[in-house]
Design a protein around this motif. Structure first.
Motif, mmCIF file in Angstrom:
data_model
loop_
_atom_site.group_PDB
_atom_site.id
_atom_site.type_symbol
_atom_site.label_atom_id
_atom_site.label_comp_id
_atom_site.label_asym_id
_atom_site.label_seq_id
_atom_site.Cartn_x
_atom_site.Cartn_y
_atom_site.Cartn_z
ATOM 1 N N GLU A 96 -4.414 8.979 1.950
ATOM 2 C CA GLU A 96 -5.609 9.359 1.197
ATOM 3 C C GLU A 96 -6.615 8.218 1.159
ATOM 4 O O GLU A 96 -7.829 8.439 1.094
ATOM 5 C CB GLU A 96 -5.231 9.754 -0.227
ATOM 6 C CG GLU A 96 -4.389 11.018 -0.325
ATOM 7 C CD GLU A 96 -3.945 11.293 -1.751
ATOM 8 O OE1 GLU A 96 -4.604 10.807 -2.685
ATOM 9 O OE2 GLU A 96 -2.930 11.994 -1.917
ATOM 10 N N GLY A 97 -6.119 6.991 1.195
ATOM 11 C CA GLY A 97 -6.997 5.825 1.170
ATOM 12 C C GLY A 97 -7.593 5.490 2.517
ATOM 13 O O GLY A 97 -8.335 4.512 2.634
ATOM 14 N N THR A 119 2.097 3.114 -3.755
ATOM 15 C CA THR A 119 1.220 4.046 -4.459
ATOM 16 C C THR A 119 1.399 5.480 -3.982
ATOM 17 O O THR A 119 1.055 6.422 -4.697
ATOM 18 C CB THR A 119 -0.256 3.664 -4.267
ATOM 19 O OG1 THR A 119 -0.591 3.787 -2.874
ATOM 20 C CG2 THR A 119 -0.512 2.241 -4.721
ATOM 21 N N GLY A 120 1.895 5.648 -2.760
ATOM 22 C CA GLY A 120 2.042 6.982 -2.193
ATOM 23 C C GLY A 120 0.729 7.608 -1.762
ATOM 24 O O GLY A 120 0.668 8.807 -1.474
ATOM 25 N N THR A 121 -0.333 6.800 -1.687
ATOM 26 C CA THR A 121 -1.653 7.344 -1.346
ATOM 27 C C THR A 121 -2.270 6.632 -0.143
ATOM 28 O O THR A 121 -3.496 6.586 -0.006
ATOM 29 C CB THR A 121 -2.604 7.232 -2.548
ATOM 30 O OG1 THR A 121 -2.721 5.838 -2.930
ATOM 31 C CG2 THR A 121 -2.098 8.042 -3.728
ATOM 32 N N PRO A 125 -3.761 -0.261 -4.035
ATOM 33 C CA PRO A 125 -4.431 0.901 -3.452
ATOM 34 C C PRO A 125 -4.852 0.638 -2.008
ATOM 35 O O PRO A 125 -5.194 -0.487 -1.644
ATOM 36 C CB PRO A 125 -5.651 1.098 -4.358
ATOM 37 C CG PRO A 125 -5.887 -0.243 -4.978
ATOM 38 C CD PRO A 125 -4.532 -0.855 -5.147
ATOM 39 N N THR A 126 -4.798 1.681 -1.191
ATOM 40 C CA THR A 126 -5.233 1.580 0.198
ATOM 41 C C THR A 126 -6.728 1.842 0.262
ATOM 42 O O THR A 126 -7.233 2.778 -0.342
ATOM 43 C CB THR A 126 -4.499 2.614 1.065
ATOM 44 O OG1 THR A 126 -3.086 2.412 0.920
ATOM 45 C CG2 THR A 126 -4.891 2.478 2.522
ATOM 46 N N ARG A 173 0.820 -1.211 0.000
ATOM 47 C CA ARG A 173 0.000 0.000 0.000
ATOM 48 C C ARG A 173 0.853 1.260 0.000
ATOM 49 O O ARG A 173 0.349 2.355 -0.219
ATOM 50 C CB ARG A 173 -0.906 -0.007 1.233
ATOM 51 C CG ARG A 173 -1.868 -1.173 1.281
ATOM 52 C CD ARG A 173 -2.448 -1.366 2.656
ATOM 53 N NE ARG A 173 -1.414 -1.750 3.612
ATOM 54 C CZ ARG A 173 -1.655 -1.987 4.910
ATOM 55 N NH1 ARG A 173 -2.877 -1.859 5.388
ATOM 56 N NH2 ARG A 173 -0.672 -2.339 5.717
#
Length: 247
Positions: A126-127, A121-123, A202-203, A118
């Motif tokens: 945000e997730g 993605t660097g997000t 994705p988170t 997770r």
């Protein structure tokens, strides 16, 4: 089947009735040969729902813990005629749509273990990943990379895939029945020289996603530090630990 190899999806479940149907609906039936759910004494209708969906279901009558659930997953999975095993949590925190990509990294014999990270993605924030969990994740991963000399982006994802050879070789039966099981089996992969790859994931945190609380996270962190230290001590030949020994 992919590249002539059979694929099994393993789902360690606890009170997953709200998300199991959604998770199962996104598993590619054209690719997967087996789906196995192991229920850790849920108090909701996870078992009934699983069987109604046609999923092969193994039920614990007493709660054995997160690691105990995984031990049953792997023990029962190895009875199947499968070559690749994908561990997918049925809480819909990880997308089943990555199963083909993860399986393809194993069926070509490039890797023995695949992690769905997770962090790549660097997000993660945000997730929905809580800030304290993100900080713990990054700090523990840095510490473990220093001790193992690996360069993983994340040791703490619950979404991973294994070859049959890996599960038949590594002494995962000796691992904790608590959450640190996840970490120990990755350290075993490194110790015994298996090739580990990563793929971005994705988170997706939601109220229905399973998650450990703050104090359980602290206990998990302490277990991670202990397991990584044991890895380094045995690598240096200073001490010997059961989880890194094949009897």
């Amino acid at each position: 089947m992919l590249n002539g190899k059979k694929i099994a999806v393993l789902m360690p479940a606890y009170n997953a009735s709200e998300t199991l149907g959604k998770t199962f609906s996104e598993i590619s039936e054209s690719l997967i040969d087996f789906v196995l759910l192991v229920d850790d004494a849920s108090i909701d209708n996870t078992v009934d729902l699983s069987r109604n969906l046609g999923i092969s279901t193994f039920e614990h009558h007493v709660n054995l813990g997160y690691g105990g659930n995984q031990k049953s997953c792997y023990r029962e999975a190895l009875k199947l005629d499968a070559d690749i095993f994908i561990l997918l949590h049925p809480d819909y925190q990880y997308t089943p749509k990555l199963i083909p990509a993860m399986a393809s990294m194993l069926v070509t014999d490039v890797y023995d273990v695949v992690l769905a990270s997770r962090i790549l993605t660097g997000t993660a924030l945000e997730g929905g990943m809580p800030l304290y969990k993100y900080v713990f994740n990054r700090a523990l991963t840095l510490f473990e990379n220093m001790l193992t000399l690996a360069k993983f982006s994340e040791y703490h994802t619950g979404y991973r895939a294994f070859t049959r050879e890996f599960l038949e070789t590594v002494p995962w039966q000796k691992n904790s029945s608590d959450f640190v099981f996840d970490n120990q089996i990755l350290l075993q992969a490194l110790y015994f020289g298996f090739k580990v790859g990563e793929i971005s994931c994705p988170t997706r945190y939601s109220p229905e996603s399973s998650s450990i609380d703050f104090f359980s996270s602290l206990r998990y962190g302490a277990g991670v530090l202990k397991a990584a230290s044991q890895y380094r001590l045995q690598r240096l030949g200073l001490m010997k630990f059961g989880i890194f020994s094949i009897d």
